[in-house]
Design an enzyme around this catalytic site. Structure first.
Site, mmCIF file in Angstrom:
data_model
loop_
_atom_site.group_PDB
_atom_site.id
_atom_site.type_symbol
_atom_site.label_atom_id
_atom_site.label_comp_id
_atom_site.label_asym_id
_atom_site.label_seq_id
_atom_site.Cartn_x
_atom_site.Cartn_y
_atom_site.Cartn_z
ATOM 1 N N GLU A 32 0.817 -1.225 0.000
ATOM 2 C CA GLU A 32 0.000 0.000 0.000
ATOM 3 C C GLU A 32 0.847 1.270 0.000
ATOM 4 O OE1 GLU A 32 -3.227 1.192 -0.237
ATOM 5 O OE2 GLU A 32 -3.473 -0.786 -1.092
ATOM 6 N N HIS A 34 3.729 1.797 -1.591
ATOM 7 C CA HIS A 34 4.076 2.088 -2.985
ATOM 8 C C HIS A 34 2.849 2.556 -3.756
ATOM 9 C CE1 HIS A 34 7.043 -1.254 -2.057
ATOM 10 N NE2 HIS A 34 7.846 -0.297 -2.454
ATOM 11 N N SER A 182 6.306 -1.981 4.844
ATOM 12 C CA SER A 182 7.636 -2.207 4.277
ATOM 13 C C SER A 182 7.650 -3.610 3.694
ATOM 14 C CB SER A 182 8.688 -2.109 5.393
ATOM 15 O OG SER A 182 9.893 -2.706 4.977
#
Ligand code: PAF
Length: 279
Positions: A32, A34, A182
Protein backbone atom coordinates in the site's frame (compact mmCIF):
# COMPACT_ATOMS: atom_id res chain seq x y z
CA UNK A 1 0.06 -0.57 -19.58
CA UNK A 2 3.36 -1.10 -21.38
CA UNK A 3 6.06 -3.24 -19.77
CA UNK A 4 9.60 -2.60 -20.95
CA UNK A 5 13.08 -3.82 -20.06
CA UNK A 6 15.69 -2.07 -22.21
CA UNK A 7 16.40 1.67 -22.37
CA UNK A 8 15.59 1.93 -26.13
CA UNK A 9 12.20 0.25 -25.50
CA UNK A 10 11.61 2.61 -22.57
CA UNK A 11 12.47 5.68 -24.71
CA UNK A 12 10.08 4.55 -27.44
CA UNK A 13 7.20 4.31 -24.94
CA UNK A 14 8.16 7.58 -23.21
CA UNK A 15 7.99 9.43 -26.53
CA UNK A 16 4.27 8.63 -26.69
CA UNK A 17 3.49 10.03 -23.21
CA UNK A 18 2.10 13.48 -22.43
CA UNK A 19 3.99 15.59 -19.88
CA UNK A 20 4.12 16.08 -16.95
CA UNK A 21 5.33 12.56 -16.28
CA UNK A 22 5.07 11.36 -12.68
CA UNK A 23 7.67 8.70 -11.83
CA UNK A 24 7.63 6.19 -8.98
CA UNK A 25 10.89 4.24 -8.56
CA UNK A 26 10.46 1.00 -6.60
CA UNK A 27 12.30 -2.21 -5.81
CA UNK A 28 9.10 -4.22 -6.35
CA UNK A 29 7.05 -6.42 -4.01
CA UNK A 30 4.60 -3.56 -3.91
CA UNK A 31 2.47 -2.75 -0.89
CA UNK A 32 0.00 0.00 0.00
CA UNK A 33 2.91 2.39 0.64
CA UNK A 34 4.08 2.09 -2.99
CA UNK A 35 0.53 2.17 -4.30
CA UNK A 36 -0.13 5.42 -2.43
CA UNK A 37 2.81 6.93 -4.38
CA UNK A 38 1.41 5.65 -7.67
CA UNK A 39 -2.00 7.11 -6.81
CA UNK A 40 -0.43 10.46 -5.96
CA UNK A 41 1.45 10.38 -9.27
CA UNK A 42 -1.76 9.42 -11.09
CA UNK A 43 -3.69 12.31 -9.49
CA UNK A 44 -1.10 14.94 -10.42
CA UNK A 45 0.09 13.92 -13.88
CA UNK A 46 -1.36 12.72 -17.21
CA UNK A 47 1.36 10.05 -17.43
CA UNK A 48 2.76 7.68 -14.82
CA UNK A 49 5.92 5.60 -15.11
CA UNK A 50 6.93 3.05 -12.46
CA UNK A 51 10.27 1.25 -12.29
CA UNK A 52 10.87 -2.07 -10.56
CA UNK A 53 14.53 -2.80 -9.86
CA UNK A 54 16.02 -4.39 -6.73
CA UNK A 55 19.20 -2.34 -6.92
CA UNK A 56 22.23 -4.45 -5.88
CA UNK A 57 24.50 -1.46 -5.22
CA UNK A 58 22.44 -0.25 -2.25
CA UNK A 59 22.77 -3.58 -0.44
CA UNK A 60 25.95 -4.41 1.46
CA UNK A 61 27.32 -7.95 0.90
CA UNK A 62 25.88 -9.14 4.26
CA UNK A 63 22.45 -7.61 3.56
CA UNK A 64 19.43 -9.37 2.14
CA UNK A 65 19.50 -8.79 -1.67
CA UNK A 66 19.26 -12.50 -2.54
CA UNK A 67 16.28 -12.97 -0.25
CA UNK A 68 14.65 -9.64 -1.06
CA UNK A 69 10.99 -10.52 -1.71
CA UNK A 70 9.90 -10.48 -5.35
CA UNK A 71 6.56 -11.07 -7.08
CA UNK A 72 6.56 -9.38 -10.46
CA UNK A 73 3.28 -10.95 -11.57
CA UNK A 74 1.44 -9.52 -8.58
CA UNK A 75 3.23 -6.16 -8.92
CA UNK A 76 2.07 -5.89 -12.54
CA UNK A 77 -1.51 -6.74 -11.61
CA UNK A 78 -1.51 -4.03 -8.94
CA UNK A 79 0.02 -1.48 -11.30
CA UNK A 80 -2.57 -2.29 -13.97
CA UNK A 81 -5.30 -1.61 -11.42
CA UNK A 82 -3.65 1.68 -10.41
CA UNK A 83 -3.42 2.76 -14.05
CA UNK A 84 0.34 3.09 -14.54
CA UNK A 85 1.17 3.84 -18.19
CA UNK A 86 4.66 2.33 -18.40
CA UNK A 87 6.44 -0.11 -16.09
CA UNK A 88 10.18 -0.33 -16.58
CA UNK A 89 11.80 -3.51 -15.25
CA UNK A 90 15.48 -3.26 -16.14
CA UNK A 91 17.88 -6.14 -15.55
CA UNK A 92 21.13 -5.72 -13.61
CA UNK A 93 22.94 -5.82 -17.00
CA UNK A 94 20.85 -2.90 -18.28
CA UNK A 95 21.62 -0.78 -15.21
CA UNK A 96 25.20 -1.89 -14.54
CA UNK A 97 26.70 -3.32 -17.72
CA UNK A 98 30.10 -4.95 -17.52
CA UNK A 99 32.80 -2.38 -16.86
CA UNK A 100 30.42 -0.01 -15.06
CA UNK A 101 32.39 2.50 -12.95
CA UNK A 102 30.47 5.75 -12.37
CA UNK A 103 28.97 6.71 -9.02
CA UNK A 104 26.82 9.56 -7.73
CA UNK A 105 27.46 10.40 -4.10
CA UNK A 106 25.89 13.03 -1.87
CA UNK A 107 28.78 13.37 0.54
CA UNK A 108 27.87 14.54 4.00
CA UNK A 109 24.15 13.68 4.22
CA UNK A 110 24.91 10.09 3.16
CA UNK A 111 27.17 9.50 6.15
CA UNK A 112 24.64 10.47 8.84
CA UNK A 113 21.99 8.34 10.61
CA UNK A 114 21.41 5.25 8.41
CA UNK A 115 24.65 6.03 6.58
CA UNK A 116 26.73 5.48 9.70
CA UNK A 117 25.45 1.87 9.90
CA UNK A 118 25.17 1.30 6.13
CA UNK A 119 28.17 3.21 4.74
CA UNK A 120 27.68 2.29 1.04
CA UNK A 121 23.89 2.36 1.00
CA UNK A 122 23.17 5.92 -0.13
CA UNK A 123 25.86 5.90 -2.81
CA UNK A 124 23.95 2.96 -4.32
CA UNK A 125 20.62 4.75 -3.95
CA UNK A 126 21.75 8.06 -5.47
CA UNK A 127 23.58 6.30 -8.32
CA UNK A 128 20.58 4.22 -9.30
CA UNK A 129 18.08 7.07 -8.83
CA UNK A 130 20.25 9.36 -11.00
CA UNK A 131 20.35 6.65 -13.69
CA UNK A 132 16.59 6.10 -13.45
CA UNK A 133 15.99 9.87 -13.67
CA UNK A 134 18.30 10.14 -16.69
CA UNK A 135 16.47 7.37 -18.52
CA UNK A 136 12.90 8.36 -17.63
CA UNK A 137 13.26 12.16 -17.62
CA UNK A 138 10.26 12.64 -15.31
CA UNK A 139 8.79 16.01 -14.30
CA UNK A 140 7.91 14.76 -10.82
CA UNK A 141 9.22 11.83 -8.78
CA UNK A 142 7.49 10.32 -5.75
CA UNK A 143 9.23 8.96 -2.64
CA UNK A 144 7.93 7.79 0.73
CA UNK A 145 8.60 9.60 4.01
CA UNK A 146 9.23 6.13 5.50
CA UNK A 147 12.77 6.42 4.08
CA UNK A 148 13.16 9.93 5.50
CA UNK A 149 16.91 10.21 4.95
CA UNK A 150 16.64 8.86 1.41
CA UNK A 151 14.17 11.65 0.59
CA UNK A 152 16.54 14.30 2.02
CA UNK A 153 19.55 12.85 0.19
CA UNK A 154 17.67 12.71 -3.13
CA UNK A 155 16.42 16.28 -2.75
CA UNK A 156 20.03 17.37 -2.22
CA UNK A 157 21.16 15.40 -5.29
CA UNK A 158 18.43 16.98 -7.41
CA UNK A 159 19.52 20.47 -6.30
CA UNK A 160 23.22 19.77 -6.72
CA UNK A 161 22.91 18.18 -10.18
CA UNK A 162 20.21 20.60 -11.44
CA UNK A 163 17.67 17.93 -12.27
CA UNK A 164 14.48 19.69 -13.44
CA UNK A 165 12.42 17.29 -11.32
CA UNK A 166 10.02 18.07 -8.50
CA UNK A 167 10.48 15.61 -5.65
CA UNK A 168 7.20 14.79 -3.92
CA UNK A 169 7.56 13.14 -0.51
CA UNK A 170 4.42 11.24 0.56
CA UNK A 171 3.27 10.29 4.06
CA UNK A 172 4.11 6.97 5.69
CA UNK A 173 1.38 4.37 5.21
CA UNK A 174 0.85 2.24 8.31
CA UNK A 175 -0.91 -1.02 9.09
CA UNK A 176 -3.94 -0.70 11.40
CA UNK A 177 -1.72 -1.42 14.43
CA UNK A 178 0.77 1.30 13.49
CA UNK A 179 3.56 -0.72 11.85
CA UNK A 180 4.94 1.23 8.90
CA UNK A 181 4.45 -0.69 5.65
CA UNK A 182 7.64 -2.21 4.28
CA UNK A 183 8.49 -5.11 2.00
CA UNK A 184 10.73 -6.35 4.84
CA UNK A 185 7.70 -6.87 7.13
CA UNK A 186 7.15 -10.18 5.30
CA UNK A 187 10.31 -11.53 7.00
CA UNK A 188 8.66 -11.29 10.44
CA UNK A 189 7.15 -14.37 12.05
CA UNK A 190 3.95 -14.08 14.08
CA UNK A 191 5.62 -13.14 17.38
CA UNK A 192 8.03 -10.76 15.68
CA UNK A 193 5.16 -9.10 13.84
CA UNK A 194 3.52 -8.32 17.21
CA UNK A 195 6.85 -7.15 18.67
CA UNK A 196 7.39 -4.83 15.69
CA UNK A 197 4.59 -2.61 16.95
CA UNK A 198 7.04 -1.18 19.48
CA UNK A 199 8.58 1.11 16.83
CA UNK A 200 5.44 3.08 16.08
CA UNK A 201 4.30 2.89 19.73
CA UNK A 202 7.53 4.62 20.76
CA UNK A 203 7.19 7.25 18.04
CA UNK A 204 3.55 7.95 18.85
CA UNK A 205 4.41 8.33 22.55
CA UNK A 206 7.10 10.84 21.63
CA UNK A 207 4.58 12.67 19.42
CA UNK A 208 2.05 12.77 22.29
CA UNK A 209 4.72 14.12 24.64
CA UNK A 210 5.66 16.77 22.05
CA UNK A 211 2.00 17.75 21.66
CA UNK A 212 1.78 18.08 25.46
CA UNK A 213 4.70 20.52 25.42
CA UNK A 214 7.79 18.34 25.79
CA UNK A 215 10.57 19.92 23.71
CA UNK A 216 13.83 18.39 24.97
CA UNK A 217 15.48 16.22 22.29
CA UNK A 218 16.95 13.88 24.94
CA UNK A 219 13.55 13.26 26.54
CA UNK A 220 11.86 12.62 23.20
CA UNK A 221 14.47 10.03 22.18
CA UNK A 222 14.40 8.50 25.68
CA UNK A 223 10.64 7.92 25.37
CA UNK A 224 11.19 6.02 22.11
CA UNK A 225 14.14 4.04 23.39
CA UNK A 226 12.33 3.05 26.65
CA UNK A 227 9.40 1.71 24.65
CA UNK A 228 11.60 -0.32 22.29
CA UNK A 229 13.84 -1.64 25.07
CA UNK A 230 10.77 -2.90 26.95
CA UNK A 231 10.10 -5.25 24.03
CA UNK A 232 12.00 -8.51 24.48
CA UNK A 233 12.36 -9.37 20.77
CA UNK A 234 13.54 -5.89 19.84
CA UNK A 235 17.14 -4.71 19.64
CA UNK A 236 17.40 -0.93 19.23
CA UNK A 237 20.25 0.05 16.88
CA UNK A 238 19.74 3.79 17.16
CA UNK A 239 17.18 6.46 17.84
CA UNK A 240 17.90 10.00 16.72
CA UNK A 241 16.36 13.43 17.10
CA UNK A 242 17.65 15.45 14.16
CA UNK A 243 16.92 18.53 12.10
CA UNK A 244 14.43 17.37 9.42
CA UNK A 245 16.33 19.16 6.62
CA UNK A 246 20.01 18.98 7.56
CA UNK A 247 19.78 15.72 9.57
CA UNK A 248 22.14 17.26 12.13
CA UNK A 249 21.59 15.71 15.56
CA UNK A 250 19.77 18.07 17.94
CA UNK A 251 20.07 18.51 21.68
CA UNK A 252 18.25 20.67 24.21
CA UNK A 253 15.01 22.42 23.25
CA UNK A 254 13.75 21.73 19.70
CA UNK A 255 11.13 23.54 17.64
CA UNK A 256 10.83 20.81 15.06
CA UNK A 257 12.61 17.51 14.60
CA UNK A 258 12.83 14.21 12.78
CA UNK A 259 12.81 11.33 15.22
CA UNK A 260 14.13 8.28 13.40
CA UNK A 261 15.22 4.85 14.43
CA UNK A 262 16.43 1.42 13.35
CA UNK A 263 15.48 -1.67 15.31
CA UNK A 264 16.26 -5.33 14.82
CA UNK A 265 13.27 -7.57 15.40
CA UNK A 266 14.98 -10.94 15.31
CA UNK A 267 17.11 -10.79 12.14
CA UNK A 268 14.93 -8.20 10.43
CA UNK A 269 16.10 -4.60 10.50
CA UNK A 270 13.18 -2.16 10.51
CA UNK A 271 13.27 1.63 10.27
CA UNK A 272 10.60 4.16 11.13
CA UNK A 273 10.32 7.87 11.83
CA UNK A 274 8.08 10.79 12.64
CA UNK A 275 8.44 14.51 12.03
CA UNK A 276 7.34 16.73 14.90
CA UNK A 277 6.64 20.46 14.85
CA UNK A 278 6.31 20.84 11.07
CA UNK A 279 2.81 21.45 9.75
O1 PAF B 1 13.08 3.34 -1.81
C1 PAF B 1 13.37 2.41 -2.60
O2 PAF B 1 12.59 1.49 -2.87
C2 PAF B 1 14.73 2.42 -3.27
O3 PAF B 1 15.71 2.90 -2.43
C3 PAF B 1 14.74 3.18 -4.62
C4 PAF B 1 14.42 4.65 -4.43
C5 PAF B 1 13.73 2.55 -5.57
C6 PAF B 1 16.13 3.07 -5.26
O4 PAF B 1 16.49 1.76 -5.49
Amino acid sequence: MKIVESIPELRKELSKLAHPIGFVPTMGYLHEGHLSLVRKAREGNPSVVVSIFANPTQFAPEEDLENYPRDIKRDLELLTTEGADVVWIPTVEVMYPEGYQTWVEVESLSTMLEGSFRPTHFRGVTTVVAKLFNAVGPDRAYFGQKDAQQAVVIQQMVRDLNYPIEIVVCSIIREDDGLAMSSRNTYLNENERVAARCLSRGLFQARDAFLSGERRAETLTQIVSDEVKAEELADLQYVSCADPETLVELDGEVKSCLISMAVYIGKTRLIDNIILGVS
